[in-house]
Design an enzyme around this catalytic site. Structure first.
Site, mmCIF file in Angstrom:
data_model
loop_
_atom_site.group_PDB
_atom_site.id
_atom_site.type_symbol
_atom_site.label_atom_id
_atom_site.label_comp_id
_atom_site.label_asym_id
_atom_site.label_seq_id
_atom_site.Cartn_x
_atom_site.Cartn_y
_atom_site.Cartn_z
ATOM 1 C CB SER A 224 -1.410 3.851 -6.641
ATOM 2 O OG SER A 224 -1.873 5.145 -6.212
ATOM 3 C CG ASP A 412 3.517 5.727 -0.448
ATOM 4 O OD1 ASP A 412 3.412 6.964 -1.041
ATOM 5 O OD2 ASP A 412 2.317 4.993 -0.668
ATOM 6 C CG HIS A 469 2.998 5.334 -4.567
ATOM 7 N ND1 HIS A 469 1.887 5.290 -3.512
ATOM 8 C CD2 HIS A 469 2.502 5.403 -5.819
ATOM 9 C CE1 HIS A 469 0.881 5.064 -4.478
ATOM 10 N NE2 HIS A 469 1.145 5.301 -5.540
#
Length: 505
Positions: A224, A412, A469
């Site tokens: 991330s 994601d 994700h």
């Protein structure tokens, strides 16, 4: 400042009625970053008591000039459930502690260290969680740590913990996140220089404390917003090695999972990805994309003019993402296969509950320090860093043979595989042409295709199937196999036999 009139135009555009229509849904006031941070935390069902860990006193202070930079203790978690083989946590060396950050006013960085279940000679792997401002304990207990939290708040072994193939470090950073704290607000970081210097100082002290691991191969991993942290940290380690600063760190590679690295390219992929996945219609795609030229211009100015343009680019560009979500009808932007229930996209609430138990806090030696699972204050402090291009420093690392793996779960949205693939392919380095023309090969685990891989020299890109994700949470076996084979430089090989849960020690 020659671009100031354009910046004023962007800000006026953001605040105008035109930009609050149903198609763009851009922010209407300057509180937007705070709202965005709070939503991020609520969507994970996390409710930290504090906004940031700024303490009223230093709980670990010492008047002695010879006081250690690291205050560490062996970690004995209470109530760990033994796995079927009868192995308990007491059979392995686990540590938790604080590092007194050298180049700070009064900052203390908290970390976990889990020695490999296999061998002390395995590589040292550090994991960084993004946010920005979210604790790495999110990954430790829900993704790739040695164990996970059961419903009754006890711990169970993670069959696919990354400590099976590495000596594993989790660090709460930037300062103010997790259990890391300071007594001085000036220690809150705003850019990658501050973040990477803190991490470099941590490693130096860590290897002084644990010299038996100093010569091991070293890898930096995370996901991330760590798509910013990781390249900056890798460059800092590489620079320190070249300048012969302190202990030489045997940096071999860095891996970015579903990361935000090159916003100028990745924001342009949002609408294309959303359209491809059926999240928005073609007419929505075209309307939302009208903001894209302003976004791209603002990002370019962020790279040259600094703070004001970086804030403007954050506001206008995140309007694109928010417009997609507004049209998506409650879709989970971490995994578009799923819906968010109300404001809840994932339930990580047991993290707060577990770490706030007194026996656990006693085991960690954190005293009265609050656990801040995700810090809105740290999030907002890093906003001027958000739109910076961190791809810029990567080619020099590749040219010196430092390996890079960029991997992304295919479902994601927020840091989607398409945007990551585009910046990796656009990156200019000596092997760019060969990488672009390299074949796309199946990444096979136990006879099944777990992803699609492109490789050339030190650069690898892996699109992971059936994952969102958080790849190690969604595909734990494939993620462990990915790490092992990447470190062994054998990503294109297949795993023949399932691995034993606990290796002999």
């Amino acid at each position: 400042m020659k671009h100031f009139p354009l910046l004023i135009f962007i800000v006026v555009l953001l605040l105008s009625p035109l930009c609050s229509n149903a198609f763009l849904r851009l922010p209407s006031d300057v509180e937007f970053p705070s709202t965005q941070a709070e939503k991020l935390i609520r969507d994970l069902n996390l409710f930290p008591k504090k906004l940031v860990n700024i303490a009223d006193r230093d709980y670990l202070s010492s008047s002695s000039p010879d006081a250690p930079k690291i205050v560490e203790k062996p970690l004995k978690f209470p109530d760990l459930i033994e796995d079927s083989s009868g192995v308990s946590v007491q059979d392995f060396a686990h540590h938790a502690g604080y590092f007194n950050i050298e180049h700070s006013h009064s900052a203390r960085m908290f970390y976990f260290f889990f020695e490999s279940r296999n061998s002390k000679k395995d590589p040292v792997v550090i994991w960084l969680t993004g946010g920005p401002g979210c604790s790495s304990e999110l990954a430790l207990f829900y993704e790739n740590g040695p164990f996970s939290i059961a419903k009754n708040l006890s711990l169970v072994w993670n069959e696919y913990g990354w400590d099976k193939v590495s000596n594993l470090l989790y660090v709460d950073q930037p300062i103010g996140t997790g259990f890391s704290y300071s007594t001085d607000k000036r220690d809150i970081r705003h850019d990658e220089d501050g973040v990477s210097n803190d991490l470099y100082d941590f490693l130096q002290a860590f290897f002084v404390k644990h010299p038996e691991f100093a010569k091991n191969d070293f890898y930096i991993t995370g996901e991330s917003y760590a798509g910013h942290y990781i390249p900056a940290f890798a460059a800092r380690v590489h620079r320190g090695n070249k300048a012969k600063e302190g202990i030489h760190i045997n940096l071999k590679g860095f891996a970015i999972g579903n990361g935000l690295t090159e916003p100028g390219i990745q924001y342009g992929a949002y609408t294309d990805y959303a359209l491809d996945m059926g999240v928005i219609s073609k007419s929505d795609h075209d309307r939302i994309n009208k903001v894209l030229p302003v976004c791209e211009t603002a990002i370019k100015l962020c790279g040259t003019d600094g703070t004001i343009s970086c804030m403007a680019s954050y506001l206008v560009c995140n309007g694109i993402f928010n417009s997609i979500i507004a049209h998506a009808g409650g879709v989970n932007y971490y995994d578009v296969r799923k819906k968010c229930e109300g404001s809840l996209c994932y339930d990580f609430s047991n993290l707060d509950k577990f770490l706030n138990q007194k026996p656990v806090r006693d085991a960690l030696g954190v005293g009265d320090i609050e656990f801040v699972s995700c810090s809105p204050t740290v999030y907002q402090a890093m906003l001027v860093d958000w739109m910076r291009n961190l791809e810029a420093g990567i080619p020099a690392l590749l040219e010196d043979g430092v390996k890079l793996l960029v991997y992304a779960g295919e479902y994601d949205l927020i840091c989607n595989w398409l945007g990551n693939s585009r910046w990796v392919h656009a990156m200019e380095w000596s092997g760019q042409k060969e990488f672009k023309s390299s074949p796309e090969l199946p990444f096979v685990v136990d006879g099944s295709e777990a992803g699609l891989l492109k490789s050339h020299g030190p650069l690898n890109f892996l699109k992971v199937h059936d994952a969102g994700h958080m790849v190690p949470m969604d595909q734990p076996k494939a993620a462990l196999e990915m790490l092992k084979r990447w470190m062994d430089s054998s990503l294109t090989e297949s795993s023949a036999e399932p691995e034993i849960l606990i290796s002999s020690v």
